[in-house]
Write a protein that holds these residues in place. Structure first.
Motif, PDB file in Angstrom:
ATOM      1  N   GLN A  54       0.843  -1.189   0.000  1.00  0.00           N
ATOM      2  CA  GLN A  54       0.000   0.000   0.000  1.00  0.00           C
ATOM      3  C   GLN A  54       0.884   1.248   0.000  1.00  0.00           C
ATOM      4  O   GLN A  54       0.385   2.356   0.107  1.00  0.00           O
ATOM      5  CB  GLN A  54      -0.908  -0.003   1.230  1.00  0.00           C
ATOM      6  CG  GLN A  54      -1.951  -1.094   1.172  1.00  0.00           C
ATOM      7  CD  GLN A  54      -2.802  -1.139   2.422  1.00  0.00           C
ATOM      8  OE1 GLN A  54      -2.294  -1.055   3.530  1.00  0.00           O
ATOM      9  NE2 GLN A  54      -4.103  -1.290   2.250  1.00  0.00           N
ATOM     10  N   ARG A  75      -4.577   0.405  -3.556  1.00  0.00           N
ATOM     11  CA  ARG A  75      -5.009   1.751  -3.238  1.00  0.00           C
ATOM     12  C   ARG A  75      -6.327   1.737  -2.475  1.00  0.00           C
ATOM     13  O   ARG A  75      -7.201   2.540  -2.734  1.00  0.00           O
ATOM     14  CB  ARG A  75      -5.165   2.552  -4.534  1.00  0.00           C
ATOM     15  CG  ARG A  75      -3.947   2.588  -5.454  1.00  0.00           C
ATOM     16  CD  ARG A  75      -2.801   3.399  -4.901  1.00  0.00           C
ATOM     17  NE  ARG A  75      -3.190   4.745  -4.562  1.00  0.00           N
ATOM     18  CZ  ARG A  75      -3.181   5.790  -5.389  1.00  0.00           C
ATOM     19  NH1 ARG A  75      -2.780   5.638  -6.626  1.00  0.00           N
ATOM     20  NH2 ARG A  75      -3.555   6.978  -4.973  1.00  0.00           N
ATOM     21  N   CYS A  76      -6.443   0.818  -1.523  1.00  0.00           N
ATOM     22  CA  CYS A  76      -7.701   0.666  -0.784  1.00  0.00           C
ATOM     23  C   CYS A  76      -7.643   1.280   0.613  1.00  0.00           C
ATOM     24  O   CYS A  76      -8.552   1.078   1.414  1.00  0.00           O
ATOM     25  CB  CYS A  76      -8.068  -0.811  -0.694  1.00  0.00           C
ATOM     26  SG  CYS A  76      -6.799  -1.852   0.049  1.00  0.00           S
ATOM     27  N   GLY A  77      -6.577   1.979   0.908  1.00  0.00           N
ATOM     28  CA  GLY A  77      -6.458   2.575   2.232  1.00  0.00           C
ATOM     29  C   GLY A  77      -6.179   1.521   3.288  1.00  0.00           C
ATOM     30  O   GLY A  77      -5.839   0.383   2.986  1.00  0.00           O
ATOM     31  N   ASN A  78      -6.329   1.888   4.519  1.00  0.00           N
ATOM     32  CA  ASN A  78      -6.061   0.979   5.633  1.00  0.00           C
ATOM     33  C   ASN A  78      -7.269   0.063   5.844  1.00  0.00           C
ATOM     34  O   ASN A  78      -8.075   0.263   6.737  1.00  0.00           O
ATOM     35  CB  ASN A  78      -5.752   1.793   6.890  1.00  0.00           C
ATOM     36  CG  ASN A  78      -5.174   0.938   7.979  1.00  0.00           C
ATOM     37  OD1 ASN A  78      -4.774  -0.186   7.747  1.00  0.00           O
ATOM     38  ND2 ASN A  78      -5.151   1.471   9.187  1.00  0.00           N
ATOM     39  N   HIS A 110      -7.738  -0.628  -7.087  1.00  0.00           N
ATOM     40  CA  HIS A 110      -8.567   0.252  -6.243  1.00  0.00           C
ATOM     41  C   HIS A 110      -9.762  -0.508  -5.732  1.00  0.00           C
ATOM     42  O   HIS A 110     -10.327  -1.317  -6.370  1.00  0.00           O
ATOM     43  CB  HIS A 110      -9.066   1.455  -7.042  1.00  0.00           C
ATOM     44  CG  HIS A 110      -7.978   2.294  -7.580  1.00  0.00           C
ATOM     45  ND1 HIS A 110      -7.507   3.401  -6.935  1.00  0.00           N
ATOM     46  CD2 HIS A 110      -7.250   2.178  -8.710  1.00  0.00           C
ATOM     47  CE1 HIS A 110      -6.546   3.953  -7.663  1.00  0.00           C
ATOM     48  NE2 HIS A 110      -6.366   3.216  -8.740  1.00  0.00           N
TER      49      HIS A 110
END
Length: 110
Positions: A54, A75-78, A110
């Motif tokens: 990430q 790119r999915c964040g935490n 994503h």
């Protein structure tokens, strides 16, 4: 090519995704959890891994140096491990294209 999950991702993903990506691993299984990006990059390169991260730093390194290793930038964040697993499963075809296509060096999911 195998996947190498970066420290910012759960080590549980290795077992959860073994049906799709056998022989994958996690940086902590190789004593790389506290190592620099350069050390992880060189390990992945020497051992035919695609880095799953990430961290934008690996994607930038991929743009600068090309491959090997290839980079899968999530790119999915935490997100929790189950959500990351679902993202990787839904992107399995694109991931396989990354691994197989000699013209590709980095894939963003994503």
């Amino acid at each position: 090519m195998k996947l190498l999950f970066d420290q910012n991702l759960s080590h549980k993903l290795v077992a959860r995704l073994a049906d799709l990506f056998p022989d994958s691993s996690h940086v902590q299984f190789h004593g790389l959890a506290e190592k620099t990006d350069t050390e992880i990059w060189e390990f992945a390169k020497a051992n035919d891994f695609c880095i799953v991260t990430q961290d934008a730093d690996f994607a930038e390194r991929s743009r600068l140096y090309g491959y090997p290793p290839k980079v899968l930038w999530l790119r999915c964040g935490n997100a929790p491990a189950k959500q990351v697993e679902a993202l990787l499963r839904s992107g399995a075809e694109a991931i396989q294209e990354l691994l197989d296509n000699s013209k590709l060096h980095c894939l963003e999911l994503h």
